[in-house]
Scaffold this motif. Sequence first.
Motif, PDB file in Angstrom:
ATOM      1  N   SER A  48       0.599  -1.334   0.426  1.00 49.39           N
ATOM      2  CA  SER A  48      -0.202  -0.005  -0.396  1.00 49.39           C
ATOM      3  C   SER A  48       1.088   1.384   0.311  1.00 49.39           C
ATOM      4  O   SER A  48       0.513   2.273   0.223  1.00 49.39           O
ATOM      5  CB  SER A  48      -0.851   0.234   1.682  1.00 49.39           C
ATOM      6  N   LEU A  49       1.992   1.182   0.175  1.00 54.79           N
ATOM      7  CA  LEU A  49       2.565   2.100  -0.120  1.00 54.79           C
ATOM      8  C   LEU A  49       3.513   2.869  -1.415  1.00 54.79           C
ATOM      9  O   LEU A  49       3.658   1.855  -2.385  1.00 54.79           O
ATOM     10  CB  LEU A  49       4.140   2.163   1.502  1.00 54.79           C
ATOM     11  N   ARG A  50       4.859   3.768  -0.959  1.00 49.24           N
ATOM     12  CA  ARG A  50       4.457   4.118  -2.361  1.00 49.24           C
ATOM     13  C   ARG A  50       6.344   4.774  -2.676  1.00 49.24           C
ATOM     14  O   ARG A  50       6.934   3.682  -1.618  1.00 49.24           O
ATOM     15  CB  ARG A  50       4.738   5.945  -2.604  1.00 49.24           C
ATOM     16  N   ALA A  51       7.034   4.050  -3.616  1.00 46.83           N
ATOM     17  CA  ALA A  51       8.229   4.105  -3.849  1.00 46.83           C
ATOM     18  C   ALA A  51       9.339   4.960  -3.587  1.00 46.83           C
ATOM     19  O   ALA A  51       8.625   6.201  -3.094  1.00 46.83           O
ATOM     20  CB  ALA A  51       8.574   4.229  -5.134  1.00 46.83           C
ATOM     21  N   GLY A  52      10.017   4.932  -2.626  1.00 41.49           N
ATOM     22  CA  GLY A  52      10.831   5.729  -1.470  1.00 41.49           C
ATOM     23  C   GLY A  52      10.469   6.058  -0.587  1.00 41.49           C
ATOM     24  O   GLY A  52      11.532   7.096   0.535  1.00 41.49           O
ATOM     25  N   SER A  53       9.489   5.093  -0.033  1.00 40.36           N
ATOM     26  CA  SER A  53       9.269   4.855   1.539  1.00 40.36           C
ATOM     27  C   SER A  53       9.646   3.988   2.703  1.00 40.36           C
ATOM     28  O   SER A  53      10.391   3.508   1.865  1.00 40.36           O
ATOM     29  CB  SER A  53       7.821   4.391   1.389  1.00 40.36           C
ATOM     30  N   VAL A  54      10.519   4.746   3.750  1.00 42.19           N
ATOM     31  CA  VAL A  54      11.262   4.098   5.022  1.00 42.19           C
ATOM     32  C   VAL A  54      10.447   3.634   5.732  1.00 42.19           C
ATOM     33  O   VAL A  54       9.918   4.534   6.627  1.00 42.19           O
ATOM     34  CB  VAL A  54      12.160   4.724   5.075  1.00 42.19           C
ATOM     35  N   VAL A  55      10.644   2.143   6.092  1.00 45.53           N
ATOM     36  CA  VAL A  55       9.249   1.642   6.852  1.00 45.53           C
ATOM     37  C   VAL A  55      10.494   0.672   7.897  1.00 45.53           C
ATOM     38  O   VAL A  55      11.258   0.276   7.583  1.00 45.53           O
ATOM     39  CB  VAL A  55       8.574   0.965   6.373  1.00 45.53           C
ATOM     40  N   ARG A  56       9.264   0.088   8.824  1.00 48.06           N
ATOM     41  CA  ARG A  56      10.286  -0.628   9.608  1.00 48.06           C
ATOM     42  C   ARG A  56       9.484  -2.395   9.323  1.00 48.06           C
ATOM     43  O   ARG A  56       7.580  -1.830   9.220  1.00 48.06           O
ATOM     44  CB  ARG A  56       9.567  -0.337  11.078  1.00 48.06           C
ATOM     45  N   PHE A  57       9.734  -3.371   9.771  1.00 48.07           N
ATOM     46  CA  PHE A  57       8.905  -5.003   9.782  1.00 48.07           C
ATOM     47  C   PHE A  57       8.290  -5.150  10.459  1.00 48.07           C
ATOM     48  O   PHE A  57       9.253  -5.460  11.566  1.00 48.07           O
ATOM     49  CB  PHE A  57      10.391  -5.093   8.515  1.00 48.07           C
ATOM     50  N   ARG A  58       7.293  -5.741  10.511  1.00 51.16           N
ATOM     51  CA  ARG A  58       6.256  -5.831  11.611  1.00 51.16           C
ATOM     52  C   ARG A  58       6.245  -6.968  12.083  1.00 51.16           C
ATOM     53  O   ARG A  58       6.135  -8.204  12.980  1.00 51.16           O
ATOM     54  CB  ARG A  58       4.923  -5.320  12.033  1.00 51.16           C
ATOM     55  N   GLY A  59       5.842  -8.084  10.498  1.00 56.44           N
ATOM     56  CA  GLY A  59       5.027  -8.957  10.263  1.00 56.44           C
ATOM     57  C   GLY A  59       5.127  -9.511   9.355  1.00 56.44           C
ATOM     58  O   GLY A  59       4.699  -8.305   8.077  1.00 56.44           O
ATOM     59  N   THR A  60       4.394 -11.345   9.072  1.00 56.22           N
ATOM     60  CA  THR A  60       4.112 -11.018   7.832  1.00 56.22           C
ATOM     61  C   THR A  60       3.191 -12.405   7.730  1.00 56.22           C
ATOM     62  O   THR A  60       2.056 -12.636   8.999  1.00 56.22           O
ATOM     63  CB  THR A  60       5.005 -12.235   7.155  1.00 56.22           C
ATOM     64  N   ALA A  61       2.137 -12.303   6.928  1.00 54.86           N
ATOM     65  CA  ALA A  61       1.049 -13.266   7.097  1.00 54.86           C
ATOM     66  C   ALA A  61       1.446 -13.735   5.497  1.00 54.86           C
ATOM     67  O   ALA A  61       0.423 -13.616   4.273  1.00 54.86           O
ATOM     68  CB  ALA A  61      -0.358 -12.397   6.627  1.00 54.86           C
TER      69      ALA A  61
ATOM     70  N   LEU B 263      16.503 -13.453   4.436  1.00 52.54           N
ATOM     71  CA  LEU B 263      17.605 -12.367   2.972  1.00 52.54           C
ATOM     72  C   LEU B 263      17.161 -11.530   4.396  1.00 52.54           C
ATOM     73  O   LEU B 263      17.929 -10.326   3.491  1.00 52.54           O
ATOM     74  CB  LEU B 263      16.592 -12.180   2.379  1.00 52.54           C
ATOM     75  N   GLY B 264      16.889 -11.053   5.297  1.00 52.43           N
ATOM     76  CA  GLY B 264      17.419 -10.034   6.657  1.00 52.43           C
ATOM     77  C   GLY B 264      16.168  -9.315   6.309  1.00 52.43           C
ATOM     78  O   GLY B 264      16.382  -8.420   7.740  1.00 52.43           O
ATOM     79  N   LEU B 265      14.299  -9.765   6.700  1.00 52.47           N
ATOM     80  CA  LEU B 265      13.709  -9.123   7.002  1.00 52.47           C
ATOM     81  C   LEU B 265      13.621  -9.491   8.787  1.00 52.47           C
ATOM     82  O   LEU B 265      13.193 -10.309   8.797  1.00 52.47           O
ATOM     83  CB  LEU B 265      12.578  -9.754   6.613  1.00 52.47           C
ATOM     84  N   THR B 266      14.306  -9.180   9.420  1.00 53.93           N
ATOM     85  CA  THR B 266      13.748  -9.571  11.013  1.00 53.93           C
ATOM     86  C   THR B 266      13.014  -8.228  11.448  1.00 53.93           C
ATOM     87  O   THR B 266      13.385  -6.897  10.894  1.00 53.93           O
ATOM     88  CB  THR B 266      15.292  -9.533  11.814  1.00 53.93           C
ATOM     89  N   ARG B 267      12.352  -9.066  12.808  1.00 50.50           N
ATOM     90  CA  ARG B 267      11.475  -8.108  13.274  1.00 50.50           C
ATOM     91  C   ARG B 267      12.821  -6.379  13.603  1.00 50.50           C
ATOM     92  O   ARG B 267      13.550  -6.751  13.668  1.00 50.50           O
ATOM     93  CB  ARG B 267      10.967  -8.910  14.150  1.00 50.50           C
ATOM     94  N   GLU B 268      11.917  -5.347  13.388  1.00 51.54           N
ATOM     95  CA  GLU B 268      11.842  -4.177  13.682  1.00 51.54           C
ATOM     96  C   GLU B 268      13.082  -3.489  12.388  1.00 51.54           C
ATOM     97  O   GLU B 268      13.520  -2.556  12.585  1.00 51.54           O
ATOM     98  CB  GLU B 268      12.021  -3.785  14.638  1.00 51.54           C
ATOM     99  N   CYS B 269      13.656  -4.793  11.187  1.00 50.15           N
ATOM    100  CA  CYS B 269      14.243  -3.981  11.000  1.00 50.15           C
ATOM    101  C   CYS B 269      13.875  -2.795   9.472  1.00 50.15           C
ATOM    102  O   CYS B 269      12.720  -2.985   9.219  1.00 50.15           O
ATOM    103  CB  CYS B 269      15.122  -5.401   9.627  1.00 50.15           C
ATOM    104  N   GLN B 270      14.872  -1.838   9.371  1.00 49.37           N
ATOM    105  CA  GLN B 270      14.428  -0.919   8.455  1.00 49.37           C
ATOM    106  C   GLN B 270      14.701  -0.941   7.045  1.00 49.37           C
ATOM    107  O   GLN B 270      15.603  -1.844   6.596  1.00 49.37           O
ATOM    108  CB  GLN B 270      15.075   0.636   8.358  1.00 49.37           C
ATOM    109  N   LEU B 271      13.655  -1.158   6.424  1.00 48.66           N
ATOM    110  CA  LEU B 271      13.604  -1.226   4.938  1.00 48.66           C
ATOM    111  C   LEU B 271      12.957   0.053   4.006  1.00 48.66           C
ATOM    112  O   LEU B 271      12.574   0.945   4.251  1.00 48.66           O
ATOM    113  CB  LEU B 271      13.135  -2.484   4.558  1.00 48.66           C
TER     114      LEU B 271
END
Lengths: 671, 105
Positions: free
Chosen positions: B35-48, B60-68
Amino acid sequence: MAVAAPQTTGAASSTVRDAARVALIGNPNTGKTTLFNRLCGARAKTSNFPGTTTASRVGRAALPGDWIAEIIDLPGLYELGLDVPETRIARDVLSGAGLYRQPDAVLVVIDACNLTRNLVLVGELLAYDLPVVVALNMIDLAQGRGLTIDGQKLSERLGCPVVPMIARRGDGVDEVRSALARSLGRTPPAQAPAVGIPGEGASIEVLTNWADDVMAYSAGRPSAPHARDPFTERLDGVFTHPALGLVVFLLVMGGLFYTLFALATIPMDLIEATFARLGDFAAQVLPEGPVRDLVSQGIIGGVAGTVVFLPQICLLFFLISLLEDTGYLARAAFVMDRVLRRFGLPGHAFVPLLTSSACALPGIMSTRLIPDRRDRLATILVAPLMSCSARLPVYVLLTSLLFPRQPLYAAACFAACYLLGALAALGTATLIGRTWLRGEARPMVLELPTYKWPSLRNAVFTAKDQGLAFLQTAGTVIMAICIVMWWLSAYPQVPPPERAVALRAQASSATMSDAQRDVWLAEAEALEVKASQRGSFAGQLGRLAQPVFAPLGFDAQLTVGILTSFLAREVFVSTMSVLVGGSGDAEVDVGVIERIRSATRDDGTPLFTAATSASALVFFVLAMQCLPTLTVTRRETGSGRYAFLQFAYMSVLAYVAALVVYQALRAGGIQ
Amino acid sequence: MGRRDVDLPMIEPPATAAPARATTPADPDPIPLSSLRAGSVVRFRGTALDPESCDLLRALGLTRECQLTLCKAGEPCIVQVRSTRIGLSGKVADGILVVPDTQEG
């Protein structure tokens, strides 16, 4: 260039220099294969890990101090905790479980541009209590991005030697050899062991935090997720664009297959011509009899039937290796994923399916690009439905019989055959996804590797390895099958028909022109070959099986043609040519087509009516008539069950479709 | 229904693996990455997502609270985690839950 590194513990250097075993490991796209090729050269052997279909490469590298190291190239993996076959193999090798002997040292290749993620694997490896040497690869690309890693500091934190290097150029390879020799020699440690390394069984979060910390210490700053490379961004924008990406993909694949077709035909023709001469030579020098026939036709023909596939296989893997090295293939997989996902296939399946349009053998072998086993199996099972080049002569013959003197209709029918094959492949993939291999293709998650120049050296070694692997495994079986099929179609030998004997007697009289003599001799030979075919085990089998094929409009002659072409489809044209009284030349020329068109059945009716031709055409589009393909399927899936399944469903599909076409045309008044 | 059709529960590390930084009652609700636009910087919370995709993302490095960073939105979606660029199909991007990164910059 090598960093003076802390050494592993203590046994005194051995004076006996047995071959030490070194496991080479690393994340995908770190240059692991490049380093392996640099260390071992062209002497590596390719096989599968015991009991698996995962390829294994083992080579020998000379190290300083008279050490010889046996290097085992483990599959590329991100972390040892993942529950996938490649990771299980790596864990077994590292711990010496089962059939594996534990390595004496581990050489881990890490990407300097992606240090944190690569260090997670290093952290796991350090828990194995084995001497570890770290090859810090692609330092030139890292420096290009403004990232300078202090190898000495990294070595301090890891407690093992770190060798900065550029494997593509060969920089640092000698230092890797020296570091390995020192680790194998187990000279006393030069400094205190590192502290703070996560222990065995540490979670990925703990390992990542540790890796972040090591990265910050060694590079002077933490990983920067905002540091984006404009060049990569621009290329990704084009290559993964819904429209532009597809155009680029079509151009790249068009170029690849044009190169494959244009270049592979030259050595293939050469191979066929060479073996034909070799067969003639053997026939001349050996005394007449079964041994001569076995050598000149069975063995030499069998070897030719195997070796002829080599140019396509080697060239395809050479080109794929180049493409993969550039980083483009990962992007292309996403472009095709949009299309293929609807049919239960992953984006990775495009290379195997397109390759199968040339030949299903390299197509099936190239499914190794597909990481998920379910997706890989689904692709292998449907790949032979794509129309391969071996179907071409059959399509030419049957479309010409179906539409005589109507080239436009014949061309449209020809194209429809390709379309039917592709649709059957996609339809079957959908069906398989709902039955045997339940589930959709796994949603794509793929690392997009750094764009870089491909390595010619890697591509050459890959082509060589794949070619040798094909010859060693599938090739031997294919040759055996060729010999058996030759025997079935050549024995029992029957006496020549009276008419042929009479013609030869007439031709031996001196009162005729050379032209007339040649005509009679050719006619006699054709009659002999025809009688031999009919009397052979294959011929007898054809007559036995004819009632099964009768609902498709096939008589005994056509049934023999169909049965013999289970060896290879292209055999159909030469078999039919022989059966209707011509020579065994597989070339489809006008003379062959006219002769087959005018051929009759035993009751005097035409052998090929419109309905029969259409039925046979549909049968050939869909049937599994290529024993080498089944052999490769068995090898790549690790089970004869899938080869049998492939053969069964394709044969049933072909039979039912041909039956429907024949009966529908007959019901519509078309004979 | 295939094995990947199942609506899987959100897979997260156990509660003990809580984010390092303090959360507040005003902590925003996780939203899909798609739902986000290109350029957004976010933190990873979890997956479904299915467990295999989850494991691969973590590797690949998507651990909880990592910045992407979202480099490209749409199909495929491209994100950067530390120095790793990862391509994600739209379905995976739908299943990745993130929160805006308040520590950005």
